[in-house]
Design a protein around this motif. Sequence first.
Motif, PDB file in Angstrom:
ATOM      1  N   TYR A 250       0.833  -1.202   0.000  1.00  0.00           N
ATOM      2  CA  TYR A 250       0.000   0.000   0.000  1.00  0.00           C
ATOM      3  C   TYR A 250       0.868   1.253   0.000  1.00  0.00           C
ATOM      4  O   TYR A 250       1.957   1.277   0.571  1.00  0.00           O
ATOM      5  CB  TYR A 250      -0.902   0.044   1.245  1.00  0.00           C
ATOM      6  N   THR A 251       0.356   2.299  -0.642  1.00  0.00           N
ATOM      7  CA  THR A 251       0.930   3.636  -0.563  1.00  0.00           C
ATOM      8  C   THR A 251      -0.209   4.607  -0.312  1.00  0.00           C
ATOM      9  O   THR A 251      -1.369   4.322  -0.647  1.00  0.00           O
ATOM     10  CB  THR A 251       1.657   4.021  -1.866  1.00  0.00           C
ATOM     11  N   LEU A 252       0.091   5.736   0.274  1.00  0.00           N
ATOM     12  CA  LEU A 252      -0.937   6.743   0.544  1.00  0.00           C
ATOM     13  C   LEU A 252      -1.277   7.506  -0.728  1.00  0.00           C
ATOM     14  O   LEU A 252      -0.381   7.913  -1.469  1.00  0.00           O
ATOM     15  CB  LEU A 252      -0.456   7.720   1.616  1.00  0.00           C
ATOM     16  N   LEU A 253      -2.567   7.717  -0.985  1.00  0.00           N
ATOM     17  CA  LEU A 253      -2.967   8.534  -2.126  1.00  0.00           C
ATOM     18  C   LEU A 253      -2.572   9.989  -1.910  1.00  0.00           C
ATOM     19  O   LEU A 253      -2.226  10.692  -2.864  1.00  0.00           O
ATOM     20  CB  LEU A 253      -4.479   8.419  -2.344  1.00  0.00           C
ATOM     21  N   LYS A 254      -2.609  10.426  -0.650  1.00  0.00           N
ATOM     22  CA  LYS A 254      -2.147  11.768  -0.305  1.00  0.00           C
ATOM     23  C   LYS A 254      -0.890  11.619   0.548  1.00  0.00           C
ATOM     24  O   LYS A 254      -0.982  11.257   1.729  1.00  0.00           O
ATOM     25  CB  LYS A 254      -3.223  12.546   0.456  1.00  0.00           C
ATOM     26  N   PRO A 255       0.294  11.843  -0.020  1.00  0.00           N
ATOM     27  CA  PRO A 255       1.544  11.619   0.722  1.00  0.00           C
ATOM     28  C   PRO A 255       1.583  12.385   2.041  1.00  0.00           C
ATOM     29  O   PRO A 255       1.097  13.510   2.150  1.00  0.00           O
ATOM     30  CB  PRO A 255       2.616  12.133  -0.245  1.00  0.00           C
ATOM     31  N   ASP A 256       2.153  11.730   3.047  1.00  0.00           N
ATOM     32  CA  ASP A 256       2.276  12.311   4.380  1.00  0.00           C
ATOM     33  C   ASP A 256       3.714  12.056   4.847  1.00  0.00           C
ATOM     34  O   ASP A 256       4.151  10.909   4.961  1.00  0.00           O
ATOM     35  CB  ASP A 256       1.283  11.656   5.338  1.00  0.00           C
ATOM     36  N   LYS A 257       4.468  13.126   5.120  1.00  0.00           N
ATOM     37  CA  LYS A 257       5.874  12.984   5.484  1.00  0.00           C
ATOM     38  C   LYS A 257       6.059  12.241   6.794  1.00  0.00           C
ATOM     39  O   LYS A 257       7.145  11.708   7.055  1.00  0.00           O
ATOM     40  CB  LYS A 257       6.529  14.371   5.577  1.00  0.00           C
ATOM     41  N   THR A 258       5.031  12.202   7.627  1.00  0.00           N
ATOM     42  CA  THR A 258       5.155  11.512   8.916  1.00  0.00           C
ATOM     43  C   THR A 258       4.870  10.022   8.792  1.00  0.00           C
ATOM     44  O   THR A 258       5.071   9.271   9.753  1.00  0.00           O
ATOM     45  CB  THR A 258       4.181  12.117   9.946  1.00  0.00           C
ATOM     46  N   ARG A 259       4.361   9.591   7.627  1.00  0.00           N
ATOM     47  CA  ARG A 259       4.004   8.180   7.441  1.00  0.00           C
ATOM     48  C   ARG A 259       5.028   7.467   6.560  1.00  0.00           C
ATOM     49  O   ARG A 259       5.770   8.094   5.809  1.00  0.00           O
ATOM     50  CB  ARG A 259       2.615   8.072   6.799  1.00  0.00           C
ATOM     51  N   ALA A 260       5.044   6.142   6.650  1.00  0.00           N
ATOM     52  CA  ALA A 260       5.966   5.343   5.853  1.00  0.00           C
ATOM     53  C   ALA A 260       5.675   5.514   4.363  1.00  0.00           C
ATOM     54  O   ALA A 260       4.548   5.859   3.968  1.00  0.00           O
ATOM     55  CB  ALA A 260       5.843   3.868   6.242  1.00  0.00           C
ATOM     56  N   GLU A 261       6.685   5.283   3.523  1.00  0.00           N
ATOM     57  CA  GLU A 261       6.507   5.425   2.077  1.00  0.00           C
ATOM     58  C   GLU A 261       5.603   4.327   1.526  1.00  0.00           C
ATOM     59  O   GLU A 261       4.853   4.555   0.581  1.00  0.00           O
ATOM     60  CB  GLU A 261       7.861   5.393   1.378  1.00  0.00           C
ATOM     61  N   HIS A 262       5.710   3.147   2.095  1.00  0.00           N
ATOM     62  CA  HIS A 262       4.844   2.042   1.668  1.00  0.00           C
ATOM     63  C   HIS A 262       4.687   1.072   2.833  1.00  0.00           C
ATOM     64  O   HIS A 262       5.413   1.138   3.829  1.00  0.00           O
ATOM     65  CB  HIS A 262       5.429   1.326   0.441  1.00  0.00           C
ATOM     66  N   PHE A 263       3.740   0.163   2.696  1.00  0.00           N
ATOM     67  CA  PHE A 263       3.434  -0.781   3.768  1.00  0.00           C
ATOM     68  C   PHE A 263       2.950  -2.085   3.131  1.00  0.00           C
ATOM     69  O   PHE A 263       2.208  -2.055   2.153  1.00  0.00           O
ATOM     70  CB  PHE A 263       2.348  -0.191   4.683  1.00  0.00           C
ATOM     71  N   GLU A 264       3.395  -3.220   3.668  1.00  0.00           N
ATOM     72  CA  GLU A 264       3.056  -4.522   3.090  1.00  0.00           C
ATOM     73  C   GLU A 264       2.344  -5.399   4.114  1.00  0.00           C
ATOM     74  O   GLU A 264       2.650  -5.355   5.303  1.00  0.00           O
ATOM     75  CB  GLU A 264       4.324  -5.238   2.603  1.00  0.00           C
ATOM     76  N   THR A 265       1.383  -6.200   3.630  1.00  0.00           N
ATOM     77  CA  THR A 265       0.723  -7.201   4.474  1.00  0.00           C
ATOM     78  C   THR A 265       0.711  -8.532   3.736  1.00  0.00           C
ATOM     79  O   THR A 265       0.726  -8.579   2.502  1.00  0.00           O
ATOM     80  CB  THR A 265      -0.726  -6.806   4.807  1.00  0.00           C
ATOM     81  N   THR A 266       0.678  -9.610   4.504  1.00  0.00           N
ATOM     82  CA  THR A 266       0.620 -10.962   3.950  1.00  0.00           C
ATOM     83  C   THR A 266      -0.409 -11.773   4.725  1.00  0.00           C
ATOM     84  O   THR A 266      -0.431 -11.735   5.960  1.00  0.00           O
ATOM     85  CB  THR A 266       1.992 -11.660   4.041  1.00  0.00           C
ATOM     86  N   LEU A 267      -1.262 -12.491   4.018  1.00  0.00           N
ATOM     87  CA  LEU A 267      -2.250 -13.362   4.635  1.00  0.00           C
ATOM     88  C   LEU A 267      -2.115 -14.754   4.037  1.00  0.00           C
ATOM     89  O   LEU A 267      -2.230 -14.921   2.822  1.00  0.00           O
ATOM     90  CB  LEU A 267      -3.670 -12.826   4.409  1.00  0.00           C
ATOM     91  N   LYS A 268      -1.844 -15.737   4.890  1.00  0.00           N
ATOM     92  CA  LYS A 268      -1.755 -17.129   4.443  1.00  0.00           C
ATOM     93  C   LYS A 268      -2.989 -17.870   4.937  1.00  0.00           C
ATOM     94  O   LYS A 268      -3.307 -17.823   6.128  1.00  0.00           O
ATOM     95  CB  LYS A 268      -0.486 -17.786   5.003  1.00  0.00           C
TER      96      LYS A 268
END
Length: 350
Positions: free
Chosen positions: A172-190
Amino acid sequence: MKFEVGDKVVIQHSNDEGEVVEIINDKMVLVDVRGVRFPAYTDQLDFPYFKRFTEKKLFPPEKKPKKYIDQLPPEKPAPGKKKERIALLADGVWLTFLPVFDSDEFGDEVVESLKIYLVNNTSVGYGFSYHLNYFGKSDFDLDNRIDAMQDFYLHDIPFANLNDNPVFECEYTLLKPDKTRAEHFETTLKLRARQVFSRIEEIRKKGEATFSFKLFDSFPFREPEETVDPRGVLSGSGFRIYEASRARQHLEPARSELDLHAEKLTDKPGSLDAFEILTLQLQTFEKYFDLAVAHHLPSMIVIHGVGTGKLRDDIHEELRTKRNVKSFVNRYDPRYGYGATEIFFEYGKK
């Protein structure tokens, strides 16, 4: 089929009027109510004209004076009332599964396939890159966006494919960039077939149409990054330098002893059903197993309790497929009885 696409319908339990937008099977349709779409069984729907003709009117309708558009006050949402969504889920981002049923040659109802939706119950929109893998091989990929408080239909998978150990990955990435948030984020579901079978039985008993797994609560904040550049040349030119030998310092600490009892993992274990607790336990095990390997722990004790043995069996099944596992044993220990498994790791030569 009682209903067709385009039919106006009434939801019996809420008395809301909507429209059929898709036929899922002979017992279920997709309904649109004021812009919100969700699956519904046909026996929970009726035609509006039937409702209108069968309503008893004890008094003739009162004639009200005409009002013009400029006289109407702005519409206010009813306090405490939320939009009806594809599933009644708490805040966060979820992966939701809709089983599609069919009849086999003996007339028994069986699950033919699963419709998969990404559900965003947060106030933030995301760009996402979704991947479905079987045994490490990619089967389906999709890049798109999902706005705040919206549902996104991803695709269908045959029910039989659950036996092939599906892994659902999403970045995931934010549609509206936020300097306080991570550039991207990953999740995995098994997912394991046995878990899904029991979950489907639960929703059938409750009369529900879908089951869901939470992927995350909120987009994480940016972590401070340390740079190491003894000469200062590269950093002065705008490059970020990382020291590989210190990479483990930036990981969460590993645990040589991991307790998977529900009260150790959540403040409100009573609010989760058995399936949700098992899912949380297995996800926690996966996380700290990976951390143990990253930190090169020689061994690790996983406390799973005795109970029915389901959690223990699922963990043992995972360990048989894990790299870096030299051996594992579930033997009597004065501290845990038979409620713990000790894992011994091995690592390749450097």
